[in-house]
Design a protein around this motif. Structure first.
Motif, short mmCIF file in Angstrom:
data_model
loop_
_atom_site.label_atom_id
_atom_site.label_comp_id
_atom_site.label_asym_id
_atom_site.label_seq_id
_atom_site.Cartn_x
_atom_site.Cartn_y
_atom_site.Cartn_z
N GLN A 67 0.82 -1.21 0.00
CA GLN A 67 0.00 0.00 0.00
C GLN A 67 0.86 1.26 0.00
N ALA A 68 1.95 1.23 0.79
CA ALA A 68 2.84 2.39 0.81
C ALA A 68 3.48 2.58 -0.56
N GLY A 69 3.90 1.45 -1.19
CA GLY A 69 4.49 1.56 -2.51
C GLY A 69 3.51 2.10 -3.54
N VAL A 70 2.25 1.69 -3.48
CA VAL A 70 1.22 2.19 -4.39
C VAL A 70 1.01 3.68 -4.19
N ALA A 71 0.95 4.09 -2.91
CA ALA A 71 0.73 5.51 -2.63
C ALA A 71 1.89 6.37 -3.14
N VAL A 72 3.12 5.89 -2.95
CA VAL A 72 4.27 6.63 -3.46
C VAL A 72 4.22 6.71 -4.98
N HIS A 73 3.89 5.59 -5.62
CA HIS A 73 3.83 5.57 -7.08
C HIS A 73 2.75 6.52 -7.60
N VAL A 74 1.59 6.52 -7.00
CA VAL A 74 0.50 7.39 -7.43
C VAL A 74 0.88 8.86 -7.25
N ALA A 75 1.51 9.17 -6.10
CA ALA A 75 1.90 10.56 -5.85
C ALA A 75 2.90 11.04 -6.89
N ARG A 76 3.88 10.22 -7.19
CA ARG A 76 4.88 10.60 -8.18
C ARG A 76 4.28 10.70 -9.58
N LYS A 77 3.34 9.83 -9.88
CA LYS A 77 2.69 9.86 -11.20
C LYS A 77 1.90 11.14 -11.38
N ARG A 78 1.33 11.62 -10.28
CA ARG A 78 0.57 12.87 -10.33
C ARG A 78 1.47 14.10 -10.25
N GLY A 79 2.76 13.89 -10.04
CA GLY A 79 3.67 15.02 -9.92
C GLY A 79 3.63 15.67 -8.55
N GLU A 80 3.09 14.97 -7.57
CA GLU A 80 3.01 15.52 -6.22
C GLU A 80 4.24 15.13 -5.41
N ASP A 81 4.52 15.94 -4.39
CA ASP A 81 5.61 15.59 -3.47
C ASP A 81 5.18 14.44 -2.58
N VAL A 82 6.06 13.48 -2.47
CA VAL A 82 5.77 12.32 -1.63
C VAL A 82 6.05 12.69 -0.17
N PRO A 83 5.09 12.53 0.70
CA PRO A 83 5.31 12.87 2.12
C PRO A 83 6.47 12.03 2.69
N PRO A 84 7.37 12.66 3.45
CA PRO A 84 8.48 11.90 4.06
C PRO A 84 8.01 10.74 4.93
N ALA A 85 6.87 10.94 5.61
CA ALA A 85 6.37 9.86 6.47
C ALA A 85 6.00 8.63 5.64
N LEU A 86 5.48 8.88 4.43
CA LEU A 86 5.11 7.76 3.57
C LEU A 86 6.35 7.02 3.09
N LEU A 87 7.40 7.77 2.76
CA LEU A 87 8.65 7.12 2.37
C LEU A 87 9.25 6.34 3.54
N ALA A 88 9.13 6.89 4.74
CA ALA A 88 9.65 6.19 5.92
C ALA A 88 8.88 4.90 6.15
N ILE A 89 7.55 4.94 5.92
CA ILE A 89 6.75 3.72 6.08
C ILE A 89 7.17 2.68 5.05
N GLN A 90 7.43 3.13 3.83
CA GLN A 90 7.84 2.19 2.78
C GLN A 90 9.18 1.53 3.12
N ASP A 91 10.14 2.36 3.56
CA ASP A 91 11.45 1.81 3.90
C ASP A 91 11.37 0.90 5.13
N ALA A 92 10.64 1.35 6.15
CA ALA A 92 10.55 0.58 7.38
C ALA A 92 9.87 -0.77 7.15
N SER A 93 8.84 -0.77 6.30
CA SER A 93 8.15 -2.04 6.03
C SER A 93 9.07 -2.99 5.27
N GLY A 94 9.90 -2.44 4.36
CA GLY A 94 10.85 -3.30 3.67
C GLY A 94 11.87 -3.91 4.62
N ASP A 95 12.38 -3.07 5.54
CA ASP A 95 13.33 -3.59 6.52
C ASP A 95 12.67 -4.60 7.45
#
Length: 380
Positions: A200-228
């Motif tokens: 879900q975090a990966g989808v949200a990051v992908h959608v935000a970037r596709k729309r040209g929006e800034d990806v919230p740092p918290a969302l990137l942290a969730i993506q990285d933390a879930s991977g770890d």
């Protein structure tokens, strides 16, 4: 201890041989007909008893022949039979019953004939022979009982060792089954949930970037933390399924991933710094993992409880220990120490298992400190 047990029988036989040699030498010296040949026979027949356990047949033969010479020549009475009795006991204990019976019969027969030919008289000769027969029978019976008792003790020890081994195998099997059960539970529950979070975090990051929006740092942290979290959970599952599996150890987190850990903490808004002192070197695997987990838990607690506080991580490579310290500038009250939760208890258990010390308490100047001293020698 094993060396003492190994040499104890030899020392006991040596003491017995010495006592008999002295006793019979005195008997020969006070006997009018005693001479050098008799003294030599007494010493040989007695001292050979030192070898009665490693070489029972040799001791039996030598003692019987030597004491027969003494018994026939000077007729010292029942005392001449003492070395032969000791040799008969050792021979029967070693399962040489026929040889012991032949030696006893030969000694008694020759002694009886010598007494009858001599001046002692038939009555006294028969009395002495009857007494010696009883002694020889008693020696044989005692040796048989001792041998059976020793065999019983050895069998009891073998069964006890077998029972202990069986208990250890059963305990190991139960532990293995429990590890598999825990691995299944973790896989069925946490793996599924973390996977959903990561996707879900990966989808949200992908959608935000596709729309040209800034990806919230918290969302990137969730993506990285879930991977770890997925990586570490897989390593944990590997260890649970096979405690000897090398990959589980290799995938476990250590201080080599400290920068990633601190960077994730910063992405959540926590102002964190890292200071490393001393000469960095390879650490024991358990110490390396414990240090990483302590920093991880301490930074998590700062994010959860210190609300906007900053944290300073210090790693000190000392001569005989690794010192890990995390200070925050939050609003912890020195007069109201926090109730230890699961995280603090886990840290204490890790440090205690390594033989180290942990201090986790509010600082007098404000904030909270966690200080762990981990010996580099590993667990004691």
């Amino acid at each position: 201890m094993r060396l003492m047990e190994r040499w104890r029988p030899l020392a006991q036989d040596g003491l017995l041989a010495a006592v008999l040699a002295v006793l019979l030498s005195v008997v020969v010296s006070v006997t009018p007909d005693g001479g050098v040949l008799d003294l030599a026979a007494v010493l040989a027949g007695s001292l050979v008893l030192v070898a009665r356990q490693p070489a029972p047949l040799v001791a039996l033969l030598v003692s019987t022949v030597c004491m027969l010479v003494v018994a026939v020549h000077i007729q010292p009475g029942p005392t001449a039979a003492f070395p032969v009795l000791a040799a008969v006991f050792a021979a029967v204990s070693a399962r040489h019953r026929l040889a012991a019976a032949l030696a006893g019969t030969a000694f008694l027969s020759a002694g009886l004939v010598a007494d009858l030919i001599g001046d002692d008289g038939a009555v006294r000769s028969l009395q002495d022979t009857s007494l010696l027969v009883g002694w020889f029978v008693a020696a044989g019976v005692a040796a048989t009982v001792a041998r059976h008792r020793q065999a019983y003790l050895e069998e009891a020890e073998r069964r006890a060792a077998e029972a202990e081994r069986t208990r250890e195998e059963a305990a190991g099997r139960r532990a293995g089954e429990e590890r598999l059960r825990i691995a299944r539970e973790l896989h069925d529950s946490l793996t599924h949930s973390i996977s959903i979070i990561k996707v879900q975090a990966g989808v949200a990051v992908h959608v935000a970037r596709k729309r040209g929006e800034d990806v919230p740092p918290a969302l990137l942290a969730i993506q990285d933390a879930s991977g770890d979290a997925m990586r570490e959970l897989r390593a944990t599952l590997e260890v649970l399924r096979d405690s000897d599996h090398p990959d589980g150890e290799a995938l476990a987190s250590g201080l080599d991933r400290l920068d990633d850990l601190v960077e994730r903490a910063r992405s959540t808004g926590l102002a964190a710094t890292v200071t490393i002192s001393g000469t960095r070197r390879d650490l024991p695997a358990e110490t390396d993992r414990a240090a990483y987990r302590i920093v991880q838990e301490a930074l998590t607690n700062v994010s959860r409880h210190a609300g906007g506080a900053g944290a300073a991580v210090r790693i000190d490579y000392a001569d005989g220990e690794l010192v890990v310290r995390i200070d925050d500038d939050g609003e912890a009250d020195p007069d109201a120490p926090p109730v230890p939760g699961t995280g603090l208890l886990g840290m204490r258990e890790r440090v205690a298992a390594l033989g180290g010390q942990l201090r986790a308490e509010p600082r007098p100047e404000g904030g909270f400190t966690v200080r762990a001293e981990l010996p580099l020698g590993g667990p004691s």
